[in-house]
Design an enzyme around this catalytic site. Structure first.
Site: not given
Ligand SMILES: Cc1ncc(CN)c(N)n1
Length: 224
Positions: A50, A213, A143
């Protein structure tokens, strides 16, 4: 009692794609944080991936900011997006401190397949051919998945390990919830008078964000 949101087209899409939305916002990895059974190697894998994602997400949000400034009739659009962009600055700092807390050396972390594919998807959304309302729908979905997922880990009765509540609070806090709600309102406003073709495209990017996701959470299970 908060004013119930007016149901827009995004809400109808979330109903239509309910199982995929649940797969993205109630993934086993997230549930394992909530019930305290998460294993640390999964968390560390997610953290490293991430961190790499957020470094690609920041330029994407910068592009959304430019689009909002240029194309939106609402001056507040740009301000909402700017708020999101600004928070990424301390988000990257948070990742670095969390990485050293867990002994994850980000310089050795390599983007896995799902991360690379998500990055390519974001790059595609930065093309000027993609309509503003479509981009805002994708931006909201990206988000919102984190907001819904990590807020869930903070709900009453959670067994979230204390050392992971920082991560959950980052996206699960009420300020981030309100920010997501503002982004959703922008997307819904754009879609209210969107063409049929733009609506089809917006629904498609919503589904693809949810799929990316789910694939992203799957990386924490290990394996490429
Ligand atoms: C994979 C992912 N998706 C969303 C977010 C939120 N900005 C994140 N930090 N990482």
């Amino acid at each position: 009692m908060e004013k119930p949101e007016k149901r827009g087209v995004i809400d109808t899409w979330l109903d239509k794609h309910h199982s995929l939305y649940t797969a993205a916002t109630r993934h086993d990895f997230v549930i394992s944080i909530l019930d305290g059974s998460v294993d640390l190697s999964s968390f560390k894998t997610w953290l490293g991936q991430d961190y790499l994602f957020v470094r690609e997400f920041a330029p994407f949000v910068a592009n959304v900011l430019i689009r909002a400034g240029k194309e939106s009739g609402e001056t507040s659009d740009m301000e909402v997006v700017l708020g999101g962009l600004a928070s990424l600055n301390d988000e990257i700092e948070w990742f670095k401190s969390e990485g050293s807390k867990w002994g994850v050396d980000f310089s050795t972390v390599v983007a896995q397949k799902a991360n690379k594919e998500y990055r390519r998807f974001l790059e595609g959304l930065m093309s000027s051919e993609v309509e503003y309302g479509v981009v805002m729908t994708a931006f909201w979905a990206i988000e919102a998945v984190y907001q819904e997922s990590f807020a869930h880990c903070l709900e009453n009765g959670n067994k979230t390990p204390g050392e992971l509540t920082g991560a959950c609070n980052r996206w699960g806090n009420d300020g981030f919830r309100q920010y997501c709600s503002s982004v959703k309102n922008i997307a819904e406003r754009c879609l209210e008078n969107a063409s049929g073709e733009a609506l089809v495209e917006a629904e498609d990017v919503l589904v693809r964000v949810l799929e990316h996701e789910v694939a992203f959470w799957e990386m924490s299970r290990g394996g490429q």
